[in-house]
Scaffold this motif. Structure first.
Motif, PDB file in Angstrom:
ATOM      1  N   LEU A   1     -29.308  -0.852 -24.041  1.00 53.95           N
ATOM      2  CA  LEU A   1     -28.646  -1.066 -25.298  1.00 53.95           C
ATOM      3  C   LEU A   1     -29.343  -2.108 -26.283  1.00 53.95           C
ATOM      4  O   LEU A   1     -29.601  -1.489 -27.336  1.00 53.95           O
TER       5      LEU A   1
ATOM      6  N   ILE B   1     -24.224 -11.934 -24.146  1.00 56.24           N
ATOM      7  CA  ILE B   1     -23.924 -11.109 -22.836  1.00 56.24           C
ATOM      8  C   ILE B   1     -25.026 -11.157 -21.901  1.00 56.24           C
ATOM      9  O   ILE B   1     -24.807 -11.299 -20.692  1.00 56.24           O
TER      10      ILE B   1
ATOM     11  N   ILE C   1     -16.749  -8.662 -19.569  1.00 55.21           N
ATOM     12  CA  ILE C   1     -17.311  -8.646 -20.767  1.00 55.21           C
ATOM     13  C   ILE C   1     -16.230  -8.214 -21.901  1.00 55.21           C
ATOM     14  O   ILE C   1     -16.086  -8.901 -22.959  1.00 55.21           O
TER      15      ILE C   1
ATOM     16  N   ARG D   1     -17.685  -6.631 -13.675  1.00 54.02           N
ATOM     17  CA  ARG D   1     -18.675  -7.063 -14.558  1.00 54.02           C
ATOM     18  C   ARG D   1     -18.369  -6.500 -16.016  1.00 54.02           C
ATOM     19  O   ARG D   1     -18.314  -7.560 -16.872  1.00 54.02           O
ATOM     20  N   LEU D   2     -18.352  -5.448 -16.150  1.00 57.11           N
ATOM     21  CA  LEU D   2     -18.019  -4.810 -17.510  1.00 57.11           C
ATOM     22  C   LEU D   2     -16.807  -5.045 -18.084  1.00 57.11           C
ATOM     23  O   LEU D   2     -16.614  -5.301 -19.424  1.00 57.11           O
TER      24      LEU D   2
ATOM     25  N   THR E   1     -20.498  -5.033 -31.276  1.00 58.63           N
ATOM     26  CA  THR E   1     -20.980  -5.002 -29.818  1.00 58.63           C
ATOM     27  C   THR E   1     -19.792  -4.504 -29.062  1.00 58.63           C
ATOM     28  O   THR E   1     -19.942  -3.992 -28.079  1.00 58.63           O
TER      29      THR E   1
ATOM     30  N   TYR F   1     -29.150 -13.951  -7.407  1.00 59.55           N
ATOM     31  CA  TYR F   1     -29.130 -13.248  -6.327  1.00 59.55           C
ATOM     32  C   TYR F   1     -30.557 -13.123  -5.976  1.00 59.55           C
ATOM     33  O   TYR F   1     -31.043 -13.318  -4.864  1.00 59.55           O
TER      34      TYR F   1
ATOM     35  N   ASP G   1     -21.133  -6.127  -5.466  1.00 62.52           N
ATOM     36  CA  ASP G   1     -21.331  -7.229  -6.867  1.00 62.52           C
ATOM     37  C   ASP G   1     -22.700  -6.873  -7.285  1.00 62.52           C
ATOM     38  O   ASP G   1     -22.954  -6.480  -8.641  1.00 62.52           O
TER      39      ASP G   1
ATOM     40  N   THR H   1     -24.563  -2.618 -14.712  1.00 64.08           N
ATOM     41  CA  THR H   1     -23.918  -3.329 -15.809  1.00 64.08           C
ATOM     42  C   THR H   1     -25.121  -3.998 -16.614  1.00 64.08           C
ATOM     43  O   THR H   1     -25.128  -3.707 -17.820  1.00 64.08           O
TER      44      THR H   1
ATOM     45  N   LEU I   1     -25.511 -12.144 -17.829  1.00 62.02           N
ATOM     46  CA  LEU I   1     -26.044 -11.307 -16.631  1.00 62.02           C
ATOM     47  C   LEU I   1     -27.511 -11.682 -16.056  1.00 62.02           C
ATOM     48  O   LEU I   1     -27.477 -11.544 -14.832  1.00 62.02           O
TER      49      LEU I   1
ATOM     50  N   ALA J   1     -26.712 -14.534 -13.818  1.00 64.58           N
ATOM     51  CA  ALA J   1     -26.236 -13.942 -12.438  1.00 64.58           C
ATOM     52  C   ALA J   1     -27.156 -13.358 -11.359  1.00 64.58           C
ATOM     53  O   ALA J   1     -27.108 -13.374 -10.393  1.00 64.58           O
TER      54      ALA J   1
ATOM     55  N   ILE K   1     -19.712  -1.718 -26.180  1.00 64.91           N
ATOM     56  CA  ILE K   1     -19.307  -2.017 -24.820  1.00 64.91           C
ATOM     57  C   ILE K   1     -18.037  -1.135 -24.298  1.00 64.91           C
ATOM     58  O   ILE K   1     -18.191  -0.518 -23.309  1.00 64.91           O
TER      59      ILE K   1
ATOM     60  N   ASP L   1     -26.989  -1.093 -18.195  1.00 70.33           N
ATOM     61  CA  ASP L   1     -26.508  -0.637 -19.635  1.00 70.33           C
ATOM     62  C   ASP L   1     -26.560  -1.619 -20.816  1.00 70.33           C
ATOM     63  O   ASP L   1     -27.090  -1.212 -21.896  1.00 70.33           O
ATOM     64  N   ILE L   2     -26.621  -2.777 -20.467  1.00 70.06           N
ATOM     65  CA  ILE L   2     -26.373  -3.778 -21.242  1.00 70.06           C
ATOM     66  C   ILE L   2     -27.852  -3.948 -22.210  1.00 70.06           C
ATOM     67  O   ILE L   2     -27.961  -3.845 -23.377  1.00 70.06           O
TER      68      ILE L   2
ATOM     69  N   LEU M   1     -19.018   2.476 -23.878  1.00 67.22           N
ATOM     70  CA  LEU M   1     -19.455   2.535 -22.239  1.00 67.22           C
ATOM     71  C   LEU M   1     -18.504   2.456 -21.235  1.00 67.22           C
ATOM     72  O   LEU M   1     -18.614   3.464 -20.484  1.00 67.22           O
TER      73      LEU M   1
ATOM     74  N   ARG N   1     -19.941 -19.171  -6.135  1.00 73.98           N
ATOM     75  CA  ARG N   1     -19.382 -17.853  -6.223  1.00 73.98           C
ATOM     76  C   ARG N   1     -20.205 -17.152  -4.901  1.00 73.98           C
ATOM     77  O   ARG N   1     -21.240 -17.081  -4.679  1.00 73.98           O
TER      78      ARG N   1
ATOM     79  N   SER O   1     -16.086  -1.072 -12.832  1.00 76.97           N
ATOM     80  CA  SER O   1     -17.037  -2.103 -12.979  1.00 76.97           C
ATOM     81  C   SER O   1     -16.221  -3.592 -13.409  1.00 76.97           C
ATOM     82  O   SER O   1     -16.072  -3.722 -14.761  1.00 76.97           O
TER      83      SER O   1
ATOM     84  N   LEU P   1     -24.494  -9.714 -28.127  1.00 83.81           N
ATOM     85  CA  LEU P   1     -25.124  -8.810 -27.121  1.00 83.81           C
ATOM     86  C   LEU P   1     -26.084  -9.718 -26.566  1.00 83.81           C
ATOM     87  O   LEU P   1     -26.350  -9.640 -25.173  1.00 83.81           O
TER      88      LEU P   1
ATOM     89  N   ASP Q   1     -23.013  -3.596  -9.163  1.00 87.36           N
ATOM     90  CA  ASP Q   1     -22.214  -3.530 -10.134  1.00 87.36           C
ATOM     91  C   ASP Q   1     -22.961  -4.205 -11.431  1.00 87.36           C
ATOM     92  O   ASP Q   1     -23.248  -3.838 -12.219  1.00 87.36           O
ATOM     93  N   LEU Q   2     -23.467  -5.500 -10.889  1.00 88.14           N
ATOM     94  CA  LEU Q   2     -24.145  -6.352 -11.809  1.00 88.14           C
ATOM     95  C   LEU Q   2     -25.343  -5.662 -12.163  1.00 88.14           C
ATOM     96  O   LEU Q   2     -25.757  -5.736 -13.501  1.00 88.14           O
TER      97      LEU Q   2
END
Lengths: 223, 223
Positions: free
Chosen positions: A92, A157, B157, B153-154, B85, A168, A78, A85, A161, A164, B89, A88-89, B92, A72, B151, A154, A81-82
């Motif tokens: 939560l 997910i 998901i 990624r979002l 979930t 990086y 990215d 996200t 992430l 991923a 998501i 946010d996740i 969001l 990848r 997004s 959750l 964005d990663l």
DNA sequence: TCATGGAAAATATTCGAATATTCTCAGATC
DNA sequence: GATCTGAGAATATTCGAATATTTTCCATGA
């Protein structure tokens, strides 16, 4: 160098390639050809193929039908964005964990933090590279933090992430010497134990935002 | 009955098995043996194996190393977790879409809604079963709704969770004749176009909560 | 010079058989 | 009667070769 395994099950090969991907043995965007991989991991095309298909499901490699597989690619876009996200996740999940987590969960968080705190960040023999033990303890701390949320979906997910992000993080080994990572972790822990949802979320958010800041320069040339 | 394909690539087989799983040909929890699958899809073990590995990555089947593959099991507990979930998501993503979506996105949402509105929910020849066309338009409407969030990624998901939900929805074909599904969709659309974030989220939330209510009785006996 | 075509090489995909593992169940043992 | 044992059957995994596809690259023509 991967250990020579007489018997190579797809699981073993999957884990080996995965480790090599995270360690940067195969560069982002690079094509993964079967013949070299068969030789490197001492397995036939079937098991390599299955391992790569599995890794494609995890998003670490990209399957291009009839053309093959490639690592990848990474990009600043990215990464942003990663990270967004992920913030946010995890926010939560952390909110739910603070709301629903029991004492048993609290103890596991304290334990994971203790382990992280007592693990040296760099190994003695190579001070430039972050120690494997620390990476492991670090991942474990963040995973345990969310563990109390009670939602397998959750958590799954969030795990994806995190993987991923690890790609990086390991790829670019730069780090900020002035940064007080231990202090950031302690702050998150304290707010969580105090069941102060807003503070915990803010600190988690800042923690990840810092990480992207540090990685950004290394990705500037990658678009 | 799947169409007889002279040439069976893993992609084709993957799509076929996937369709069969969603159509309920293979029961949840059921073991997926290679020999029958090879015969049914006219392919060798290699392509069946790759298709199943791929489906395992999507979470529709479970891989049990050295034992085989089985269809993912359903349970009320998982349905509740999945729905909760999914609501989190999608809320969001919808918030971001309303915040960031441009006119081009708005038009696509309107178009998708129009298509859904004009597609009959049940086919003429089998009024007990929800029409394939409608399922497709329905999925498309919900996907487009989130599309503006920007997004990848979002969205990825959300797509995974939608697939999982479809597995439940198709498996239990029960539905509430008194329910005004079209009205619910219209409500979501209007709040979205009005850029009324809170209203849109509340309506989306209610929409999915309704779905779980309807599916619940069918899963009572599944624990 | 650039585009096109089409062998030849490189590579991915698919197959069926060989191998290894797990499952089944009848018989032995406690 | 319950548990263990192990041979045989059923099944999954792995292999290497056969096949199909893509890529490379050089010859040909505009």
């Amino acid at each position: 160098m991967p250990p020579e395994k007489a018997r190579a099950s797809t699981e073993v090969v999957h884990a080996l390639i995965r480790a090599d991907l995270l360690a940067g043995v195969h560069q982002p965007g690079e094509k993964l050809k079967f013949s070299p991989l068969c030789e490197r991991y001492g397995a036939s095309v079937s098991v390599i193929r299955e391992a790569l298909t599995h890794l494609a499901g995890e998003g670490l490699v990209i399957a291009e039908p009839r053309i093959g597989f490639r690592v990848r690619d990474v990009s600043l876009q990215d990464l942003k964005d990663l990270t967004a996200t992920r913030i946010d996740i995890e926010s939560l999940a952390l909110r739910y964990a603070i709301e629903r987590g029991d004492v048993e969960w609290e103890s596991r968080v304290v334990a994971a933090h203790h382990r992280l705190e007592r693990t040296p960040m760099v190994s003695a023999d190579d001070p430039a590279r972050i120690a494997e033990d620390w990476e492991s303890a670090h991942g474990c701390f963040h995973a345990t933090l969310l563990d109390g949320c009670g939602s397998p979906r959750l958590l799954d997910i969030a795990r994806g992430l995190r993987d991923a992000a690890e790609f990086y993080r390991r790829w670019s080994q730069t780090r900020d010497p002035d940064r007080d990572v231990a202090g950031e972790h302690k702050g998150i822990l304290e707010a969580t134990l105090a069941r102060d949802t807003d503070a915990a979320e803010a600190r988690l958010r800042a923690h990840y935002a810092r990480t992207v800041e540090i990685l950004e320069p290394a990705l500037r040339d990658k678009r």
